[in-house]
Scaffold this active site. Structure first.
Site, PDB file in Angstrom:
ATOM      1  N   PHE A  11       0.815  -1.210   0.000  1.00 24.37           N
ATOM      2  CA  PHE A  11       0.000   0.000   0.000  1.00 24.37           C
ATOM      3  C   PHE A  11       0.855   1.270   0.000  1.00 24.37           C
ATOM      4  CE2 PHE A  11      -2.058   2.820   3.371  1.00 24.37           C
ATOM      5  CZ  PHE A  11      -2.680   3.639   2.455  1.00 24.37           C
ATOM      6  N   TYR A 133       5.362  -6.928  17.039  1.00 25.82           N
ATOM      7  CA  TYR A 133       5.529  -6.040  15.891  1.00 25.82           C
ATOM      8  C   TYR A 133       6.350  -4.813  16.284  1.00 25.82           C
ATOM      9  CZ  TYR A 133       4.334  -2.517  12.388  1.00 25.82           C
ATOM     10  OH  TYR A 133       4.393  -1.515  11.443  1.00 25.82           O
ATOM     11  N   LYS A 137      10.232  -3.954  15.065  1.00 24.36           N
ATOM     12  CA  LYS A 137      10.533  -2.757  14.277  1.00 24.36           C
ATOM     13  C   LYS A 137      11.576  -1.891  14.986  1.00 24.36           C
ATOM     14  CE  LYS A 137       8.613  -1.460  10.884  1.00 24.36           C
ATOM     15  NZ  LYS A 137       8.975  -1.612   9.443  1.00 24.36           N
TER      16      LYS A 137
END
Length: 351
Positions: A11, A133, A137
């Site tokens: 995206f 997550y 990161k």
């Protein structure tokens, strides 16, 4: 300029790649899946960011890297896979950048590195991630920080956005939009909880703005959020208005909604398949408050072109014209590294 965009089929990658190409850059995509119709890529390498051979092939001749490829979905991914993709993938990429002599990179991270607790974390807030997550990161950020510190004139900009939406988006806001469009959405709770949002075209503009300026340090961290923050009820109201529909007056108490979703969670646990309505998603939308500050990019002089309302209208236009009839396809990263790459040259793809 020749720029490698990892995750360019996704995206945000799709929007950013088009913006770079409009500026005259030769853009190379590295992704596990092909970009589809009319991609703006000079070359496209179908491969895994954890595969050194695929990364070397994609990076050849590049002088800029924009790293977007990530394990990011909130279901269907094991903890080890988050770290394998988001940390180990960053190590593979940085090692290849070192060999190729690349000195400029932008790493798209996430506000999830802050975890919870602060009313409105900013760039000075100490990250304390509470999810695999967010933790993975943050680990990826540290890999890029190490890379930048190992060579003179290297610089990495770390961009931490909150929830991003816009055309070609098939996640959080899209799911809400589909429910409203189908007449299946009911406001849960009072809808007064704030949700920091990012319109994708503003995010791309901010990324290009940061890449255009001379870096002030080997590693710079910038949050990105479009202000002012909206309450969850205000977000729903904007979607209703863009669809030309009145906002229903009926509201469901939060406790009742959570109780009604419990059997659906049980079915999901038994089948191993995620469902649209779950207690986690209800809490996330109706009660969790996620506000973040993004002072640094604005202190540097960036001014977004679009308001959140304009972003919502743009996304709804896309949805009505084509997004409504497209079945969302979710690409989860495999637990094991995909070895081997296929290169699609721009001229070959054009035929």
């Amino acid at each position: 300029m020749r720029a490698l965009v990892t995750g360019g089929s996704g995206f945000i990658g799709r929007h950013l790649a088009h913006a770079l190409a409009r500026r005259g850059a030769e853009v190379v995509n590295l992704d596990l899946v092909a970009a589809g119709h009319a991609p703006p890529f000079a070359d496209e390498v179908i491969g895994d960011v954890r595969d050194p051979a695929a990364v070397r092939e994609a990076l050849a001749g590049c002088d800029l890297v924009v790293h977007l490829a990530a394990a990011h979905h909130d279901y269907g991914i094991e903890r080890d896979t988050y770290f394998d993709v988001n940390e180990s993938g960053a190590r593979v990429l940085c090692a290849a950048m070192e060999r190729e002599g690349v000195r400029r990179a932008l790493f798209t991270s996430t506000v999830a590195v802050y975890g919870g607790g602060d009313d409105e974390p900013d760039e000075a807030t100490v990250p304390r991630p509470t999810s695999p997550y967010g933790a993975s990161k943050l680990a990826g950020e540290r890999v890029f920080q190490e890379w930048a510190g190992r060579g003179e004139s290297r610089a990495v900009t770390v961009l931490r956005p909150s929830v991003v939406f816009g055309p070609w988006h098939y996640a959080n806001v899209y799911a809400l939009l589909r429910q409203i469009d189908a007449g299946r959405y009911l406001q849960v709770g009072d809808g007064r909880n704030y949700k920091s949002l990012v319109y994708v075209r503003n995010l791309v503009d901010a990324a290009l703005f940061l890449l255009d300026r001379e870096p002030g340090a080997a590693m710079e961290v910038c949050n990105y959020v479009d202000k002012p923050d909206l309450r969850s009820a205000e977000i729903a109201a904007l979607l209703y208005a863009a669809l030309g529909r009145p906002v229903p007056r009926l509201r469901v108490p939060l406790g009742l909604a959570l109780a009604m979703a419990a059997p659906l969670d049980a079915v999901s646990a038994l089948t191993g398949r995620p469902i649209v309505v779950s207690r986690q998603r209800i809490r996330k939308l109706a009660s969790d408050q996620t506000r973040f500050a993004a002072r640094r990019v604005r202190d540097l002089g960036f001014v977004p072109r679009f308001s959140l309302a304009e972003g919502v209208e743009d996304m709804v236009r896309w949805y009505v014209q084509e997004g409504r009839d497209r079945a969302p396809i979710v690409h989860l990263p495999p637990a094991q590294v995909v070895v081997g790459a296929q290169t699609l040259a721009g001229a070959a793809r054009a035929h």
